[in-house]
Design an enzyme around this catalytic site. Structure first.
Site, PDB file in Angstrom:
ATOM      1  N   ASN A  12       0.907  -1.260   0.048  1.00 59.78           N
ATOM      2  CA  ASN A  12       0.050  -0.106   0.041  1.00 59.78           C
ATOM      3  C   ASN A  12       0.886   1.123   0.171  1.00 59.78           C
ATOM      4  OD1 ASN A  12      -1.448   2.160   1.227  1.00 59.78           O
ATOM      5  ND2 ASN A  12      -3.037   1.135   1.763  1.00 59.78           N
ATOM      6  N   ASP A  14      -0.048   4.560  -0.211  1.00 60.03           N
ATOM      7  CA  ASP A  14      -0.983   5.696   0.322  1.00 60.03           C
ATOM      8  C   ASP A  14       0.091   6.707   1.162  1.00 60.03           C
ATOM      9  OD1 ASP A  14      -3.067   4.651  -0.706  1.00 60.03           O
ATOM     10  OD2 ASP A  14      -3.969   4.137   1.434  1.00 60.03           O
ATOM     11  N   HIS A  15       0.860   6.191   1.997  1.00 57.71           N
ATOM     12  CA  HIS A  15       1.741   7.132   2.725  1.00 57.71           C
ATOM     13  C   HIS A  15       2.876   7.883   2.110  1.00 57.71           C
ATOM     14  CE1 HIS A  15      -1.292   6.800   5.720  1.00 57.71           C
ATOM     15  NE2 HIS A  15      -1.293   5.369   5.700  1.00 57.71           N
ATOM     16  N   ARG A  23       3.659  18.728   2.114  1.00 64.82           N
ATOM     17  CA  ARG A  23       4.433  19.986   1.519  1.00 64.82           C
ATOM     18  C   ARG A  23       3.777  20.544   0.263  1.00 64.82           C
ATOM     19  NH1 ARG A  23       9.529  21.275   3.575  1.00 64.82           N
ATOM     20  NH2 ARG A  23       9.952  22.665   2.123  1.00 64.82           N
ATOM     21  N   HIS A  48      -5.681   3.811  -1.669  1.00 66.20           N
ATOM     22  CA  HIS A  48      -7.167   4.188  -1.341  1.00 66.20           C
ATOM     23  C   HIS A  48      -7.393   5.522  -1.680  1.00 66.20           C
ATOM     24  CE1 HIS A  48      -9.817   4.325   2.744  1.00 66.20           C
ATOM     25  NE2 HIS A  48     -10.428   4.959   1.445  1.00 66.20           N
ATOM     26  N   ARG A  50      -9.306   8.356  -0.893  1.00 68.79           N
ATOM     27  CA  ARG A  50     -10.153   8.694   0.091  1.00 68.79           C
ATOM     28  C   ARG A  50     -10.981   9.867  -0.396  1.00 68.79           C
ATOM     29  NH1 ARG A  50      -8.925   6.666   5.747  1.00 68.79           N
ATOM     30  NH2 ARG A  50     -10.791   8.052   6.317  1.00 68.79           N
ATOM     31  N   ARG A  54      -6.847  13.034   1.067  1.00 69.08           N
ATOM     32  CA  ARG A  54      -5.864  13.349   2.047  1.00 69.08           C
ATOM     33  C   ARG A  54      -4.404  12.721   1.554  1.00 69.08           C
ATOM     34  NH1 ARG A  54      -7.395  10.149   7.299  1.00 69.08           N
ATOM     35  NH2 ARG A  54      -9.334  11.122   7.073  1.00 69.08           N
ATOM     36  N   GLU A  75      -8.720   0.604  -3.188  1.00 70.23           N
ATOM     37  CA  GLU A  75      -9.530   0.699  -1.931  1.00 70.23           C
ATOM     38  C   GLU A  75     -10.423   2.033  -2.119  1.00 70.23           C
ATOM     39  OE1 GLU A  75      -7.328   0.911   1.831  1.00 70.23           O
ATOM     40  OE2 GLU A  75      -6.517  -0.715   1.227  1.00 70.23           O
ATOM     41  N   THR A 105      -7.239   6.637  10.223  1.00 66.69           N
ATOM     42  CA  THR A 105      -7.000   5.561   9.411  1.00 66.69           C
ATOM     43  C   THR A 105      -8.339   4.797   9.427  1.00 66.69           C
ATOM     44  OG1 THR A 105      -5.695   3.709   8.702  1.00 66.69           O
ATOM     45  CG2 THR A 105      -6.079   4.065  11.059  1.00 66.69           C
ATOM     46  N   THR A 106      -8.190   3.737   8.550  1.00 66.35           N
ATOM     47  CA  THR A 106      -9.650   2.944   8.560  1.00 66.35           C
ATOM     48  C   THR A 106      -9.761   2.363   9.845  1.00 66.35           C
ATOM     49  OG1 THR A 106      -9.185   2.771   6.137  1.00 66.35           O
ATOM     50  CG2 THR A 106     -10.857   1.295   7.085  1.00 66.35           C
ATOM     51  N   GLU A 156     -11.127  -9.231   3.175  1.00 71.62           N
ATOM     52  CA  GLU A 156     -10.264  -8.794   3.712  1.00 71.62           C
ATOM     53  C   GLU A 156     -10.456  -8.590   5.385  1.00 71.62           C
ATOM     54  OE1 GLU A 156      -7.705  -5.959   1.874  1.00 71.62           O
ATOM     55  OE2 GLU A 156      -6.601  -5.529   3.631  1.00 71.62           O
ATOM     56  N   HIS A 199      -3.737  -4.466   7.640  1.00 70.45           N
ATOM     57  CA  HIS A 199      -4.091  -3.276   8.386  1.00 70.45           C
ATOM     58  C   HIS A 199      -3.194  -3.289   9.844  1.00 70.45           C
ATOM     59  CE1 HIS A 199      -5.362   0.563  10.240  1.00 70.45           C
ATOM     60  NE2 HIS A 199      -6.130   0.739   9.061  1.00 70.45           N
ATOM     61  N   GLY A 200      -2.149  -2.328   9.804  1.00 74.59           N
ATOM     62  CA  GLY A 200      -1.156  -2.410  10.948  1.00 74.59           C
ATOM     63  C   GLY A 200      -0.106  -3.407  11.068  1.00 74.59           C
TER      64      GLY A 200
HETATM   65  N1  PXP Z   1      -5.731  -2.719   4.146  1.00 75.78           N
HETATM   66  C1  PXP Z   1      -6.961  -2.164   3.966  1.00 75.78           C
HETATM   67  C2  PXP Z   1      -8.135  -2.638   3.642  1.00 75.78           C
HETATM   68  C3  PXP Z   1      -6.538  -0.805   4.453  1.00 75.78           C
HETATM   69  O1  PXP Z   1      -7.570   0.051   4.580  1.00 75.78           O
HETATM   70  C4  PXP Z   1      -5.581  -0.478   4.710  1.00 75.78           C
HETATM   71  C5  PXP Z   1      -5.041   0.964   5.136  1.00 75.78           C
HETATM   72  O2  PXP Z   1      -5.034   1.690   4.281  1.00 75.78           O
HETATM   73  C6  PXP Z   1      -4.324  -1.583   4.743  1.00 75.78           C
HETATM   74  C7  PXP Z   1      -4.792  -2.944   4.375  1.00 75.78           C
HETATM   75  C8  PXP Z   1      -2.912  -1.294   5.106  1.00 75.78           C
HETATM   76  O3  PXP Z   1      -2.661  -0.693   6.496  1.00 75.78           O
HETATM   77  P1  PXP Z   1      -1.423  -0.329   6.753  1.00 75.78           P
HETATM   78  O4  PXP Z   1      -1.132   0.719   6.081  1.00 75.78           O
HETATM   79  O5  PXP Z   1      -1.685  -0.125   8.239  1.00 75.78           O
HETATM   80  O6  PXP Z   1      -0.350  -1.478   6.737  1.00 75.78           O
END
Ligand code: PXP
Length: 249
Positions: A12, A14-15, A23, A48, A50, A54, A75, A105-106, A156, A199-200
């Site tokens: 993922n 996203d970050h 910035r 994702h 959103r 963001r 996502e 976060t989700t 998931e 997630h996490g």
């Molecule tokens: N799976 C889903 C459905 C999520 O929403 C996320 C977070 O966007 C992740 C996996 C990945 O989670 P993490 O970024 O905490 O590893």
């Protein structure tokens, strides 16, 4: 039970966009990160989009669709806007997640059971367009049954609570949550659903989840992007892949 097959890693990104957007610059580019992730062994890329944009932007999704060589797992919240975007791009998979603007976060899984009719109608065109539909849910039998009834092909399982209990040192609660994830992975598989998890997850928490024989894919982001600061994105991903393979062996 023997594992059902090779465990896929969805990275993922996203970050990477979160850092860019902090910035308002053009860098770091999440599409570049996705390409590096593919080279390092990611089996797919997760992003994702959103509602509040963001992190990932519409242009990022355009860029990912144009340049990925592995499948995109898109996502999205169950909104008309997101459905239209998904139908335009037709990514390999869509993962329906709950979304609240005020959350960091989700935070939880989708309440499928409460919204069964609406969600069944919502996912039908996505399935018809050829997307694999995944539903992000807690390890809860009622939600899994509802996800199956609405016609999702994949669930998931939300590993956030398990990871939080580990980080907080609540090991009894962590182990109880892990047992629930294990039981519900087996239950979902028995209904014919493909099981993913995420997630996490971190190097400290990934192994017991990767060892669950029914789990076919892990989606991991935040930890890997953080770890990339210290060891680089590709070594961070390769180490996760190594731990997953070891857990599966
Ligand atoms: N799976 C889903 C459905 C999520 O929403 C996320 C977070 O966007 C992740 C996996 C990945 O989670 P993490 O970024 O905490 O590893």
């Amino acid at each position: 039970m023997k594992p059902l097959g090779r465990l896929r890693l969805g990275v993922n990104i996203d970050h990477v966009a979160t850092v860019r957007n902090a910035r308002g610059s053009a860098y770091p580019d999440p599409v570049r990160a996705a390409k590096l992730a593919e080279e390092a062994g990611a089996d797919g890329i997760t992003a994702h989009l959103r509602e509040d944009r963001r992190h990932i932007s519409d242009a990022d999704i355009d860029g990912l669709m144009a340049s990925l060589t592995t499948p995109l797992n898109f996502e999205m919240a169950a909104t008309e806007e997101m459905q239209a975007i998904a139908l335009r791009h037709r990514p390999h998979a869509v993962c329906i997640v709950p979304e609240r603007r005020e959350e960091r976060t989700t935070e939880g899984g989708l309440e499928v059971a409460r919204e069964e009719n609406r969600l069944a109608h919502f996912i039908a065109p996505l399935r018809d367009a050829g997307c694999r539909v995944s539903i992000f849910i807690a390890a809860d039998q009622k939600q899994i049954e509802a996800a199956h009834r609405i016609g999702a092909q994949v669930i998931e399982l939300h590993t956030g609570a398990y990871c939080d209990f580990h980080a907080e040192g609540h090991f009894d609660k962590r182990d109880a949550e892990l047992a629930r994830l294990r039981d519900m992975a087996a239950f979902a598989h028995s209904l014919g659903l493909e099981v993913h998890a995420g997630h996490g997850l971190t190097y400290d928490t990934v192994v017991p989840v990767a060892a669950m024989p029914e789990v076919m894919e892990l989606n991991i982001g935040h930890f890997l992007i953080g770890e990339a600061i210290f060891r680089g994105l590709q070594p961070a991903i390769r180490e996760m892949r190594r731990l997953m393979d070891e857990a599966r062996a």
